[in-house]
Scaffold this motif. Structure first.
Motif, PDB file in Angstrom:
ATOM      1  N   PHE A  39       0.798  -1.227   0.000  1.00  0.00           N
ATOM      2  CA  PHE A  39       0.000   0.000   0.000  1.00  0.00           C
ATOM      3  C   PHE A  39       0.829   1.275   0.000  1.00  0.00           C
ATOM      4  O   PHE A  39       0.264   2.373  -0.023  1.00  0.00           O
ATOM      5  N   GLY A  40       2.142   1.160   0.095  1.00  0.00           N
ATOM      6  CA  GLY A  40       2.966   2.363   0.125  1.00  0.00           C
ATOM      7  C   GLY A  40       2.745   3.188   1.368  1.00  0.00           C
ATOM      8  O   GLY A  40       2.743   4.427   1.319  1.00  0.00           O
ATOM      9  N   TRP A  76      -5.387   1.231   1.373  1.00  0.00           N
ATOM     10  CA  TRP A  76      -6.373   0.886   2.395  1.00  0.00           C
ATOM     11  C   TRP A  76      -6.791   2.098   3.206  1.00  0.00           C
ATOM     12  O   TRP A  76      -6.140   3.145   3.216  1.00  0.00           O
ATOM     13  N   PHE A  77      -7.924   1.945   3.897  1.00  0.00           N
ATOM     14  CA  PHE A  77      -8.443   2.909   4.877  1.00  0.00           C
ATOM     15  C   PHE A  77      -8.707   4.293   4.276  1.00  0.00           C
ATOM     16  O   PHE A  77      -8.590   5.311   4.955  1.00  0.00           O
ATOM     17  N   ASP A  78      -9.032   4.339   2.980  1.00  0.00           N
ATOM     18  CA  ASP A  78      -9.362   5.611   2.307  1.00  0.00           C
ATOM     19  C   ASP A  78      -8.199   6.595   2.253  1.00  0.00           C
ATOM     20  O   ASP A  78      -8.401   7.802   2.078  1.00  0.00           O
ATOM     21  N   PRO A 119     -16.676  -6.559   2.121  1.00  0.00           N
ATOM     22  CA  PRO A 119     -15.492  -5.962   2.744  1.00  0.00           C
ATOM     23  C   PRO A 119     -14.269  -5.982   1.845  1.00  0.00           C
ATOM     24  O   PRO A 119     -13.208  -5.491   2.234  1.00  0.00           O
ATOM     25  N   GLY A 120     -14.420  -6.530   0.635  1.00  0.00           N
ATOM     26  CA  GLY A 120     -13.292  -6.655  -0.274  1.00  0.00           C
ATOM     27  C   GLY A 120     -12.671  -8.033  -0.194  1.00  0.00           C
ATOM     28  O   GLY A 120     -12.979  -8.832   0.698  1.00  0.00           O
ATOM     29  N   ASP A 143     -11.405  -0.340  -3.986  1.00  0.00           N
ATOM     30  CA  ASP A 143     -11.429   1.123  -3.941  1.00  0.00           C
ATOM     31  C   ASP A 143     -10.865   1.669  -2.628  1.00  0.00           C
ATOM     32  O   ASP A 143     -10.841   2.882  -2.412  1.00  0.00           O
ATOM     33  N   GLY A 144     -10.414   0.783  -1.745  1.00  0.00           N
ATOM     34  CA  GLY A 144      -9.809   1.196  -0.480  1.00  0.00           C
ATOM     35  C   GLY A 144     -10.772   1.760   0.541  1.00  0.00           C
ATOM     36  O   GLY A 144     -10.331   2.247   1.588  1.00  0.00           O
ATOM     37  N   ALA A 145     -12.071   1.713   0.254  1.00  0.00           N
ATOM     38  CA  ALA A 145     -13.051   2.395   1.101  1.00  0.00           C
ATOM     39  C   ALA A 145     -13.284   1.673   2.421  1.00  0.00           C
ATOM     40  O   ALA A 145     -13.298   0.445   2.491  1.00  0.00           O
TER      41      ALA A 145
END
Length: 224
Positions: A39-40, A76-78, A119-120, A143-145
Motif C-alpha cells: 500500500f505504500g 487501504w483505509f481511504d 469488505p473486499g 477502492d480502499g473504502a
C-alpha cells in the motif's frame, strides 16, 4: 465464529506528525513499526495494556514508496481519498478506523457477503520490522473504502506472531471503545454475524476510545 478488537487506526498526513501527536496527546512515543509495500504506507505502534493483544497504529503514506498494489487499486483505509487527506493536513492526526481480529477470515467475509456487505477480497500482506517479518491476511476493497464511514471494521487474521508480542508495555490501558452511526442496527447485525460483542449506538458517525494512563483518563474522540 469469534471476533475481537485488534487495533485502532490513527491516520496522519506524515508519520512524523503522527508521532508528535502521540507524544502530545498520550505522553508516549510509539515504537518503530515498518513499511507496507503493498500500500505504500508505514507506521508506528503503541501497545494498549488492559486488553488482549490490542494496540494503536499511527499510519501515514510513505512518500518514499510506490504501492505494489498498482492503480486503479487504491490504498487501504481511504488514504487515497482527497477529502480525508485534506482533513489530515488541516486538522492533524485523527482516529479514522478500527480493525477486528478473527480466527477464520474467509468465514467472516462470507457472513458479511450474505448480508450484502462487501469488505473486499482477502489479501495476504507482510512487513519487515526491527523484530522480524510480520504476516497477516486482511480484507481490503479494491477502492480502499472503509465501510459504514469507517465504523465497520476491517477484518484481519494474523499468521504466527502478533505485533503486540514484541511491543514494550506502554502503561496505557484501553478501558473501552464506543462507536456511533446513523445505521447502528445494520452495523450491529454485521458485528453479530462475526461474533463481535461490541455494540454501536444510534447517532452521528463517531469513534471514541477511552484510555487510562494510571493517573487520568484520556479520551480519543473523532468523526472518522
Amino acid at each position: 465464529m469469534n471476533a475481537t478488537f485488534d487495533h485502532l487506526v490513527v491516520a496522519a498526513a506524515t508519520l512524523a506528525e503522527g508521532v508528535d501527536w502521540c507524544e502530545s496527546a498520550l505522553g508516549r512515543t510509539p515504537a518503530p513499526g515498518g513499511a507496507h509495500a503493498l500500500f505504500g504506507t508505514h507506521n508506528r505502534l503503541l501497545r494498549l495494556d488492559g486488553a488482549e493483544r490490542a494496540y494503536l497504529e499511527l499510519l501515514a503514506i510513505n512518500p518514499a514508496a510506490t504501492p505494489t498494489r498498482a492503480a486503479p487499486l487504491r490504498r487501504w483505509f481511504d488514504l487515497d481519498d482527497p477529502a480525508l487527506r485534506e482533513r489530515l493536513r488541516a486538522h492533524g492526526p485523527r482516529p479514522i478506523h478500527w480493525v477486528a481480529r478473527v480466527d477464520d477470515i474467509e468465514a467472516a467475509r462470507a457472513a458479511w457477503l450474505a448480508q450484502g456487505i462487501d469488505p473486499g477480497p482477502v489479501l495476504t500482506a507482510s512487513r519487515e520490522t526491527p523484530r522480524g517479518l510480520l504476516q497477516w491476511r486482511i480484507t481490503v476493497r479494491d477502492d480502499g473504502a472503509r465501510g459504514f464511514d469507517g465504523l465497520l471494521p476491517t477484518l484481519i487474521q494474523w499468521g504466527g506472531i502478533h505485533p503486540v508480542a514484541t511491543l514494550p508495555a506502554s502503561g496505557l490501558q484501553l478501558r473501552g471503545l464506543q462507536l456511533a452511526h446513523p445505521r447502528a442496527a445494520a452495523l450491529n447485525t454485521a458485528l453479530d454475524a462475526i461474533g463481535m460483542r461490541l455494540r454501536v449506538r444510534e447517532g452521528e458517525a463517531l469513534i471514541s476510545a477511552h484510555l487510562h494512563d494510571g493517573q487520568q483518563d484520556l479520551d480519543l474522540l473523532a468523526k472518522p
